[in-house]
Design a protein around this motif. Structure first.
Motif, PDB file in Angstrom:
ATOM      1  N   GLY B 204       0.953  -1.195  -0.211  1.00 54.66           N
ATOM      2  CA  GLY B 204      -0.064  -0.180  -0.060  1.00 54.66           C
ATOM      3  C   GLY B 204       0.715   1.162  -0.146  1.00 54.66           C
ATOM      4  N   PRO B 205       0.272   2.366   0.159  1.00 59.69           N
ATOM      5  CA  PRO B 205       1.067   3.543   0.116  1.00 59.69           C
ATOM      6  C   PRO B 205       1.786   3.875   1.222  1.00 59.69           C
ATOM      7  CG  PRO B 205      -1.263   4.245   0.303  1.00 59.69           C
ATOM      8  CD  PRO B 205      -1.267   2.568   0.313  1.00 59.69           C
ATOM      9  N   PHE B 206       1.696   3.047   2.386  1.00 60.34           N
ATOM     10  CA  PHE B 206       2.675   3.495   3.664  1.00 60.34           C
ATOM     11  C   PHE B 206       3.199   2.085   4.023  1.00 60.34           C
ATOM     12  CE2 PHE B 206      -0.429   6.767   3.734  1.00 60.34           C
ATOM     13  CZ  PHE B 206       0.504   8.066   4.016  1.00 60.34           C
ATOM     14  N   PRO B 229       2.701   7.453  -5.361  1.00 65.39           N
ATOM     15  CA  PRO B 229       3.025   7.861  -3.674  1.00 65.39           C
ATOM     16  C   PRO B 229       2.183   8.853  -3.423  1.00 65.39           C
ATOM     17  CG  PRO B 229       4.723   8.744  -5.243  1.00 65.39           C
ATOM     18  CD  PRO B 229       3.850   7.967  -6.245  1.00 65.39           C
ATOM     19  N   VAL B 230       1.770   9.022  -2.196  1.00 67.81           N
ATOM     20  CA  VAL B 230       1.220  10.513  -1.388  1.00 67.81           C
ATOM     21  C   VAL B 230       1.967  11.541  -1.349  1.00 67.81           C
ATOM     22  CG1 VAL B 230      -0.154   8.652  -0.059  1.00 67.81           C
ATOM     23  CG2 VAL B 230       1.673   9.628   0.816  1.00 67.81           C
ATOM     24  N   ALA B 231       1.385  12.705  -1.336  1.00 67.11           N
ATOM     25  CA  ALA B 231       2.081  13.977  -1.361  1.00 67.11           C
ATOM     26  C   ALA B 231       2.752  14.373  -0.052  1.00 67.11           C
ATOM     27  CB  ALA B 231       1.072  14.886  -1.880  1.00 67.11           C
ATOM     28  N   TYR B 232       2.751  13.430   0.699  1.00 67.02           N
ATOM     29  CA  TYR B 232       3.923  13.832   1.996  1.00 67.02           C
ATOM     30  C   TYR B 232       4.437  12.770   2.442  1.00 67.02           C
ATOM     31  CZ  TYR B 232      -0.402  11.747   3.934  1.00 67.02           C
ATOM     32  OH  TYR B 232      -1.493  10.883   4.297  1.00 67.02           O
ATOM     33  N   ASP B 233       5.322  12.912   3.764  1.00 62.92           N
ATOM     34  CA  ASP B 233       6.238  11.783   4.097  1.00 62.92           C
ATOM     35  C   ASP B 233       5.647  10.891   5.059  1.00 62.92           C
ATOM     36  OD1 ASP B 233       8.196  13.119   2.452  1.00 62.92           O
ATOM     37  OD2 ASP B 233       8.178  14.926   4.039  1.00 62.92           O
ATOM     38  N   GLN B 234       4.926  11.419   6.082  1.00 62.38           N
ATOM     39  CA  GLN B 234       4.604  10.462   7.159  1.00 62.38           C
ATOM     40  C   GLN B 234       3.178  10.786   7.490  1.00 62.38           C
ATOM     41  OE1 GLN B 234       7.487  10.715  10.296  1.00 62.38           O
ATOM     42  NE2 GLN B 234       8.308   8.944   9.789  1.00 62.38           N
ATOM     43  N   ILE B 235       2.480   9.742   7.805  1.00 67.82           N
ATOM     44  CA  ILE B 235       1.115  10.082   8.797  1.00 67.82           C
ATOM     45  C   ILE B 235       1.245   9.529  10.164  1.00 67.82           C
ATOM     46  CG2 ILE B 235       0.116   7.847   7.755  1.00 67.82           C
ATOM     47  CD1 ILE B 235      -2.341   9.340   7.823  1.00 67.82           C
ATOM     48  N   ILE B 236       1.212  10.392  11.071  1.00 64.43           N
ATOM     49  CA  ILE B 236       1.026   9.732  12.483  1.00 64.43           C
ATOM     50  C   ILE B 236      -0.206   9.901  13.268  1.00 64.43           C
ATOM     51  CG2 ILE B 236       2.222  10.693  14.573  1.00 64.43           C
ATOM     52  CD1 ILE B 236       4.292  12.103  13.118  1.00 64.43           C
ATOM     53  N   GLY B 538      -7.426  18.443   0.251  1.00 65.96           N
ATOM     54  CA  GLY B 538      -7.590  17.539  -0.765  1.00 65.96           C
ATOM     55  C   GLY B 538      -7.913  16.020  -0.166  1.00 65.96           C
ATOM     56  N   PHE B 539      -8.273  15.855   0.983  1.00 63.43           N
ATOM     57  CA  PHE B 539      -8.833  14.767   1.623  1.00 63.43           C
ATOM     58  C   PHE B 539      -9.779  14.081   0.677  1.00 63.43           C
ATOM     59  CE2 PHE B 539      -7.373  17.202   5.291  1.00 63.43           C
ATOM     60  CZ  PHE B 539      -6.307  16.154   5.916  1.00 63.43           C
ATOM     61  N   GLY B 540      -9.525  12.836   0.628  1.00 65.33           N
ATOM     62  CA  GLY B 540     -10.521  12.086  -0.370  1.00 65.33           C
ATOM     63  C   GLY B 540     -11.544  11.470   0.375  1.00 65.33           C
ATOM     64  N   GLY B 557      -9.170   8.559   2.038  1.00 63.61           N
ATOM     65  CA  GLY B 557      -9.482   9.739   3.000  1.00 63.61           C
ATOM     66  C   GLY B 557      -7.844  10.439   3.120  1.00 63.61           C
ATOM     67  N   TYR B 558      -7.071   9.821   3.676  1.00 66.52           N
ATOM     68  CA  TYR B 558      -5.924  10.291   4.170  1.00 66.52           C
ATOM     69  C   TYR B 558      -4.795  10.260   2.887  1.00 66.52           C
ATOM     70  CZ  TYR B 558      -7.567   8.830   8.758  1.00 66.52           C
ATOM     71  OH  TYR B 558      -8.381   8.869   9.836  1.00 66.52           O
ATOM     72  N   ALA B 559      -4.734   9.178   2.130  1.00 65.04           N
ATOM     73  CA  ALA B 559      -3.826   9.170   0.838  1.00 65.04           C
ATOM     74  C   ALA B 559      -3.906  10.259   0.085  1.00 65.04           C
ATOM     75  CB  ALA B 559      -3.954   7.816   0.406  1.00 65.04           C
ATOM     76  N   GLN B 560      -5.061  10.832  -0.095  1.00 69.60           N
ATOM     77  CA  GLN B 560      -5.133  11.916  -1.135  1.00 69.60           C
ATOM     78  C   GLN B 560      -4.878  13.281  -0.544  1.00 69.60           C
ATOM     79  OE1 GLN B 560      -9.426  11.232  -2.901  1.00 69.60           O
ATOM     80  NE2 GLN B 560      -8.537   9.271  -3.829  1.00 69.60           N
TER      81      GLN B 560
END
Lengths: 358, 633
Positions: B204-206, B229-236, B538-540, B557-560
């Motif tokens: 997946g994306p992460f 890839p997603v438009a940022y580096d990390q999701i916390i 841009g949240f999906g 949701g988060y990936a976009q």
């Protein structure tokens, strides 16, 4: 200086060596055998308490009810077979006798088992991982509370009936009566939300900080301020009251009149002569509270999401994660018993009167 | 002779100042802001209930939050389409079913790779499905899908052929089941004990970077994600004990996104600067359920439900006095839609709109139904009497005392139903004992909530006769002990209907039956209330026409999401999986910069503290002097 009573023969074990074996049959037991009897009494008392704790740790969490299976399966639909499989895996349907025997074996091997929900995680590992966080919070709060409490208490007792006494005792009692969760919310709203000075909760910034010891230290310290002060605000009243009353007891003593007659300033009389003698009950209180710092602060940790033992306990009881609850309960009770025993022993060393009357 | 006390006083003041400096030092640490740390752009999501999840095993996930993590880290063969919740390509770019509806062929996307660079193959899928069949723990979760598979073959890397016992509708979407990498998972001795290890290869994306039970979860983006890839580096994901604290953290900029708001919190955040609300239809509904006669499969009665509620006429009469529009307005402040069937409106393909068949809100119709059904006698209190049992229509209404909305709703219900000359006695209870009572059939009417779907199979099964217990023992697998043979026949039909459109028709008919027979009354579908910082966009939503961002059965949701100042978004370059460690220098530079940037705050606070100390010190000194002077007099 001062009144500090000079202790007779000072019970040095070396100086007294052999005294216990004197065959002369003096009616008064020697100080040394006295001490050992005192110590033996305290230790056996502690041992009995500990045994009771070990027993109740098993039963108490089975009485409260609740279904740990729900926490394992989550909020999605499950079949009866699936739930039975989990019950079997966790041994929930074993007869109580079997479970108890299993528990007794665990007590003797000091193997406290694995958590119901954190698959495969030793409950002791979960506990040790949280302990430093708890010590940081409760230790800081205790130092703050004791320091502040003694300082205010001594002044309040000294100036009995003064405005200072009335306001300070009033403030500390108000804070003591304030429910921690309420005070915590107020503190968060004022200092965090309105003023934006401190983080809302947690122990570290979610975003993380730059690598390095100092940024991390500052980050944790920044997060520590509100919970530590909140906890201290709630408990410091105990020190105020105890310190105030013991100062008031000392106040009438002749040695203080002598000190004043020497022309010493009021502050000096209080600080150098009255306070040291009035410290005794406070020292005991600190020693007693020393046990409490391991127990964490259930409410404070929950409100501020401080990842310590209190929060761990709170989550475990919602499940209920019995192996984890058991080991936490035993740890909390054990450290409290240990601290109480140490306080008893310490008291004897600090106060010669206990030694003489024992 | 004044020297000594003086010096001591200064020493004391100095000590006091030093003590006060401890918190002051802490104060000087800058408050967290998005731009503070460095080159890594992280989306921080506040989560209440993060502590509930027991582990991060993607094949043994029962919590919605675990599902969110799974969707961010792994891909299923078939996803839910973001437009309309139909089936859409995932790791499989296409699939087809044989004429007899028994053989399914899935074509794996040749571009799909694991985050360690290995290709995703049909063997990975075969391995995963077989693991779900043989592993007891996993089978408990996924048995419904995999136990009907009689053979699973991978003739080549891109082709997976699955044969089922009978035609099966769910083979069209494979229940969003995640595929695991065979080259890693086949090495595990006890895959059911896997709790989530950092740096495992994902499709997946992460991928997972940090997971401390009770702490936070950090996922790092896969820079070479095969689907882009997603438009940022990390999701916390940061844990919160209460949603109040999380709301405050959002206002403080400590987190960027929060779901699960209540109407008051949403209103407060709407007024706040820099925060955008997302209030959209969800898949959740609230209902009241009637005890339709608790019994076992062979008809042995259990529980103490009121006999009159076994009569559909009584339930229908009650349905006619419940003003769902009013509840949406008053209870949800308009953020919801009146309830109809089990399928929430966002699942547009299967949602049933009653149209002209909508139950009209009318006391007269309700009373007429009761009169016609023979409930025309009344007792001394004016309450209707059940002609069969002779008992007055006196119903207990159980509601969860820890759910404030239920307390509000029950007020309305008691009033409305009383106009039918039926008495309702509201009984608040804790959730656990309440659930125990309803499972045992010891209730007349009870509140409940449900997250639907997206596949009707599992949810509709709760209304089938097969869910009645074998023995007179408590069960939470049935909705209201409902049993209707017509409904069951349709349920079986949809289960084996492999044509999605034909299946949707059957599912709509099933909803019509429940709506008319009213074993439960769905009060409303409540909207999801979410909020995010204006630093993100841009949240999906799912569905994209209007739906929730969090708690999806997908990663949209988060990936976009995109950082609002997107030019800083592409910081960590192309050094593959080592991205987390590679940019230490950049970190330090940025930290230094942020220290400079925030030194104002620290300075101001430091000055304030210093000022307080000085003022306090002077006051202290003055009072001391006066005290001494007084004593001397």
């Amino acid at each position: 200086m001062g009144y500090l009573p000079t202790t007779p023969a000072s019970e040095s074990p070396l100086g007294d060596s052999g005294a216990g074996e004197t065959p002369t049959g003096t009616s008064r037991p020697t100080a040394r055998s006295d001490f050992w009897r005192y110590l033996g009494g305290r230790l056996s008392g502690a041992a009995v308490s500990m045994i009771l704790v070990l027993f109740s740790a098993f039963f108490i969490f089975r009485i409260i009810g609740g279904d740990p299976v729900r926490a394992v399966v989550g909020d999605s639909p499950t079949t009866p077979e699936q739930r039975q499989e989990i019950r079997d895996r966790l041994g929930l349907d074993d007869p109580l006798g079997v479970q108890f025997w299993d528990y007794v074996k665990r007590v003797f091997t000091m193997d406290w088992g694995t958590s119901y929900v954190s698959t495969g995680a030793e409950v002791t590992d979960l506990m040790w991982a949280r302990l430093p966080n708890t010590l940081l919070l409760t230790g800081t709060a205790l130092i703050l509370a004791a320091g502040l409490g003694v300082w205010i208490g001594a002044r309040a007792g000294w100036k009995q009936g003064s405005m200072f006494e009335k306001t300070q005792v009033g403030i500390s009692l108000t804070l003591w009566s304030a429910p921690t969760f309420w005070l915590g919310m107020i503190v968060i709203i004022v200092f965090s939300v309105k003023l934006g000075l401190f983080p809302v909760n947690g122990m570290r910034s979610a975003r993380g900080v730059a690598d390095g010891f100092l940024p991390e230290l500052l980050d944790v310290a920044h997060h520590l301020v509100l919970p530590a002060f909140t906890m201290a605000a709630v408990i410091y009243a105990q020190y105020v009251l105890i310190m105030r009353s013991s100062i008031m007891e000392e106040k009438g003593n002749d040695y203080l009149t002598v000190a004043k007659a020497k022309g010493l300033r009021d502050d000096v009389v209080r600080r150098r002569h009255a306070v040291p003698n009035a410290m005794l009950p406070t020292v005991t209180l600190i020693a007693l509270q020393f046990g409490a710092i391991f127990n964490g602060a259930l409410l404070t940790e929950t409100i501020f999401s401080w990842p310590g033992l209190g929060l761990l306990f709170y989550h475990a009881i919602k499940i209920p994660d019995i192996p984890l609850l058991q080991v936490l309960f035993i740890f909390f009770a054990g450290t409290t018993i240990l601290a109480n025993t140490l306080a008893d022993i310490l008291y004897r060393f600090l106060d010669p009167r206990v030694r003489r009357s024992a | 002779m004044v020297m000594t006390p003086n010096r001591r006083r200064w020493r004391q003041t100095a000590a006091l100042a030093a003590a006060a400096c401890l918190p002051a030092v802490a104060l000087a640490a800058p408050a967290a802001h998005a731009s503070d740390d460095a080159s890594d752009v992280a989306l921080v999501v506040g989560k209440v209930g993060l502590n509930d999840i027991p582990h991060m095993n993607p094949l043994d996930s029962g919590w919605v939050i675990q599902g969110e993590f799974n969707n961010l880290m792994y891909d299923p063969l078939i996803r839910w389409n973001q437009e309309d919740y139909t089936s859409a390509p995932g790791l499989a770019e296409s699939w087809e079913v044989s004429e007899d509806g028994l053989t399914w062929t899935y074509h794996i996307d040749p571009d799909a790779t694991w985050s360690d660079g290995e290709p995703v193959t049909a063997d990975d899928a075969k391995f995963t499905f077989e693991l779900l069949q043989t592993n007891e723990v996993f089978n408990g979760r996924h048995g419904g899908l995999v136990n009907q598979m009689t053979s699973i073959e991978a003739p080549d890397d891109q082709t997976l052929v699955v044969t089922t016992e009978e035609p099966s509708a769910i083979m069209n979407h494979l229940s969003n089941t995640m595929i695991m990498p065979e080259h890693v998972w086949s090495e595990m001795e006890n895959p059911e004990e896997y709790t989530g290890e950092p740096e495992q290869p994902t499709s997946g994306p992460f991928h997972l970077t940090e997971y401390t039970p009770g702490g936070r979860v950090v996922l790092t983006a896969n820079p070479d994600y095969w689907a882009g890839p997603v438009a940022y580096d990390q999701i916390i994901f940061q844990s919160f004990e209460t949603s109040e604290a999380a709301v405050q953290a959002l206002q403080q900029g400590e987190i960027d996104f929060l779901d699960g708001l209540n109407p008051e919190q949403a209103a407060a955040l709407e007024a706040a600067d820099g925060i955008t609300l997302n209030i959209q239809p969800s898949r959740h509904w609230e209902n009241i359920g009637f005890n339709t006669g608790a019994r076992t499969k062979d008809g042995t009665e259990m529980g103490d439900g009121h006999p009159a509620l076994q009569d559909a006429a009584v339930r229908q009469a009650i349905h006619h006095v419940i003003d769902k529009e009013r509840l949406v307005d008053v209870i949800l402040d308009g953020n919801g839609t009146p309830g109809v069937g089990i399928v929430a409106p966002i699942f547009s393909e299967m949602f049933w709109d009653p149209g002209e068949e909508t139950v009209e809100v009318s006391v007269d119709i309700g009373n007429q139904i009761l009169d016609d059904a023979g409930y025309d006698e009344r007792d001394s209190n004016g309450i209707r009497i059940d002609p069969e049992s002779g008992e007055p229509l006196n119903f207990r209404l159980l509601y969860h005392s820890d759910r404030p909305t239920y307390a509000d709703i029950q007020d309305f219900l008691v009033d409305w139903i009383s106009e039918l000359d039926i008495q309702v006695e509201p009984i608040p209870m804790e959730s656990t004992p309440l659930n125990e009572e309803t499972a045992a059939g010891n209730y007349d009417i009870a509140f409940g909530g449900w997250n639907y779907g997206p596949d009707p199979d599992e949810d509709f099964a709760y209304h089938t006769c097969d869910r009645l217990p074998d023995e007179p023992e408590p069960t939470d697998l049935t909705f209201n002990f409902y049993c209707n043979e017509d409904f069951d026949a349709l349920w079986n039909e949809q289960k084996h209907e492999t044509d999605p459109a034909a299946r949707a028709e059957i599912v709509q008919e099933m909803q019509r039956i429940i709506y008319e027979d009213s074993p439960n009354i769905i009060l409303y579908y409540d909207h999801a209330m979410e909020a995010y910082s204006d630093e993100w966009t841009g949240f999906g939503m799912l569905p994209s026409s209007g739906g929730a961002i969090a708690r999806q059965q997908a990663a949209y949701g988060y990936a976009q999401a995109v950082p609002a100042d997107a030019q800083t978004g592409e910081a960590s370059g192309d050094d593959g999986e080592a991205g987390a460690d590679a940019d230490g220098d950049a970190d330090d530079d940025a930290a230094a910069a942020s220290d400079d940037g925030d030194s104002n705050t620290g300075l101001i606070i430091g000055l304030v503290i210093a000022g307080l100390i000085v003022v306090g010190g002077i006051a202290f000194w003055v009072t001391r002097r006066r005290a001494t002077a007084e004593e001397r007099e």
